[in-house]
Design an enzyme around this catalytic site. Structure first.
Site, PDB file in Angstrom:
ATOM      1  N   CYS A  42      -0.270   4.302   0.452  1.00 35.59           N
ATOM      2  CA  CYS A  42      -0.924   5.436   1.106  1.00 35.59           C
ATOM      3  C   CYS A  42      -0.087   5.951   2.265  1.00 35.59           C
ATOM      4  O   CYS A  42       0.810   5.282   2.758  1.00 35.59           O
ATOM      5  CB  CYS A  42      -2.360   5.084   1.516  1.00 35.59           C
ATOM      6  SG  CYS A  42      -2.600   4.503   3.203  1.00 35.59           S
TER       7      CYS A  42
ATOM      8  N   CYS B 159      -0.766   4.082   6.211  1.00 30.70           N
ATOM      9  CA  CYS B 159      -0.297   2.769   6.663  1.00 30.70           C
ATOM     10  C   CYS B 159       1.152   2.852   7.128  1.00 30.70           C
ATOM     11  O   CYS B 159       1.963   3.576   6.539  1.00 30.70           O
ATOM     12  CB  CYS B 159      -0.416   1.756   5.528  1.00 30.70           C
ATOM     13  SG  CYS B 159      -2.118   1.260   5.180  1.00 30.70           S
TER      14      CYS B 159
ATOM     15  N   CYS C 211       0.850  -1.195   0.000  1.00 28.99           N
ATOM     16  CA  CYS C 211       0.000   0.000   0.000  1.00 28.99           C
ATOM     17  C   CYS C 211       0.884   1.243   0.000  1.00 28.99           C
ATOM     18  O   CYS C 211       1.762   1.390   0.848  1.00 28.99           O
ATOM     19  CB  CYS C 211      -0.932   0.014   1.211  1.00 28.99           C
ATOM     20  SG  CYS C 211      -2.077   1.422   1.152  1.00 28.99           S
TER      21      CYS C 211
HETATM   22  N1  LIG Z   1      -4.163   9.446  -0.705  1.00 28.95           N
HETATM   23  C1  LIG Z   1      -4.472   9.036   0.654  1.00 28.95           C
HETATM   24  C2  LIG Z   1      -5.145   7.669   0.615  1.00 28.95           C
HETATM   25  C3  LIG Z   1      -5.426   7.112   2.007  1.00 28.95           C
HETATM   26  C4  LIG Z   1      -6.379   5.909   1.912  1.00 28.95           C
HETATM   27  O1  LIG Z   1      -7.540   6.079   1.490  1.00 28.95           O
HETATM   28  N2  LIG Z   1      -5.915   4.690   2.296  1.00 28.95           N
HETATM   29  C5  LIG Z   1      -6.779   3.541   2.121  1.00 28.95           C
HETATM   30  C6  LIG Z   1      -5.936   2.260   2.050  1.00 28.95           C
HETATM   31  S1  LIG Z   1      -5.182   1.717   3.524  1.00 28.95           S
HETATM   32  C7  LIG Z   1      -4.882   0.028   3.229  1.00 28.95           C
HETATM   33  O2  LIG Z   1      -5.324  -0.499   2.093  1.00 28.95           O
HETATM   34  C8  LIG Z   1      -7.846   3.407   3.174  1.00 28.95           C
HETATM   35  O3  LIG Z   1      -8.739   2.612   3.032  1.00 28.95           O
HETATM   36  N3  LIG Z   1      -7.754   4.178   4.233  1.00 28.95           N
HETATM   37  C9  LIG Z   1      -8.724   4.174   5.306  1.00 28.95           C
HETATM   38  C10 LIG Z   1      -8.107   4.710   6.576  1.00 28.95           C
HETATM   39  O4  LIG Z   1      -6.938   5.156   6.510  1.00 28.95           O
HETATM   40  O5  LIG Z   1      -8.745   4.657   7.635  1.00 28.95           O
HETATM   41  C11 LIG Z   1      -3.194   8.993   1.469  1.00 28.95           C
HETATM   42  O6  LIG Z   1      -2.178   8.561   0.928  1.00 28.95           O
HETATM   43  O7  LIG Z   1      -3.213   9.397   2.637  1.00 28.95           O
HETATM   44 ZN   LIG Z   2      -2.677   2.165   3.191  1.00 30.86          ZN
END
Ligand SMILES: N[C@@H](CCC(=O)N[C@@H](CSCO)C(=O)NCC(=O)O)C(=O)O
Ligand SMILES: [Zn+2]
Ligand SMILES: [Zn+2]
Length: 186
Positions: free
Chosen positions: A51, A54, A49
């Site tokens: 993002c 994480c 991931c």
């Molecule tokens: N562009 C943002 C995206 C963040 C995002 O939406 N992350 C997803 C994937 S996490 C694992 O698959 C998500 O579902 N987030 C929910 C949450 O974080 O609670 C960025 O990069 O910050």
């Molecule tokens: Zn993520």
């Protein structure tokens, strides 16, 4: 050209998945009083991931994150060190306040992922956990500091590892979310 560090568990090739893996113990990075979390059974939907939310090892552009049912995940040691990173987030990421590793991330809110906990399987003390099957939120790696010019190479390396890059989740999970959304309209 500088080469982007994807993740230590990706850069040197994926380890094998053991079909007989029955679960294990996740451990944080502390040498003193490490947090331990027991997971019964194999994890699912493991993915890289990109993002920003994480947890990633130092220098990594991607996390490795999977899910298990909440009732299969138990904090067994030093849970007093855990704190929720962002109470407003869908995924309630519980991080070790000493080393920063995210140890479990339950989804309890009404959502297609309700009942699942997000875990970082590279923290298992045991080998054999399900290897990642795709790469998610790849464009978000730019938000995490990867140069936009590096993204062609990043996507190419992910593909070489067998991890098809997506800028959200993979089609199976996106279809699942959309189907749930239709079925749960007020
Ligand atoms: N562009 C943002 C995206 C963040 C995002 O939406 N992350 C997803 C994937 S996490 C694992 O698959 C998500 O579902 N987030 C929910 C949450 O974080 O609670 C960025 O990069 O910050
Ligand atoms: Zn993520
Ligand atoms: Zn720790």
């Amino acid at each position: 050209m500088t080469t982007v560090t994807l993740h230590p568990a990706l850069d040197s090739g994926l380890a094998p998945t053991d079909p007989a893996f029955v679960g294990g113990t996740l451990v944080c990075a502390c040498t003193d009083r490490p947090v331990r979390v027991r997971v019964e059974g194999q994890v699912a939907h493991n993915h890289a991931c990109g993002c920003t939310k994480c947890w990633k090892p130092d220098g990594a552009a991607f996390s490795v994150v999977a899910v298990a049912p909440i009732d299969k995940v138990t904090v067994i040691e030093n849970g007093d060190k855990l704190a929720v990173v962002d109470e407003s987030a869908l995924i309630q990421r519980h991080a070790c306040t000493s080393c920063g590793v995210h140890m479990h991330g339950p989804v309890t809110r009404k959502h297609p992922f309700q009942g699942l906990s997000f875990l970082h399987p590279e923290r298992f003390e045991e080998a054999g956990w399900q290897q990642p099957g795709f790469a998610a939120f790849v464009s978000s790696a730019i938000e995490g500091g990867v140069a936009p010019e590096a993204m062609t190479e990043v996507r190419s390396r992910l593909r070489d590892l067998g991890l098809e890059p997506y800028d959200c989740l993979n089609p199976g999970l996106m279809d699942y979310i959309a189907t749930w959304t239709v079925q749960n309209r007020a």
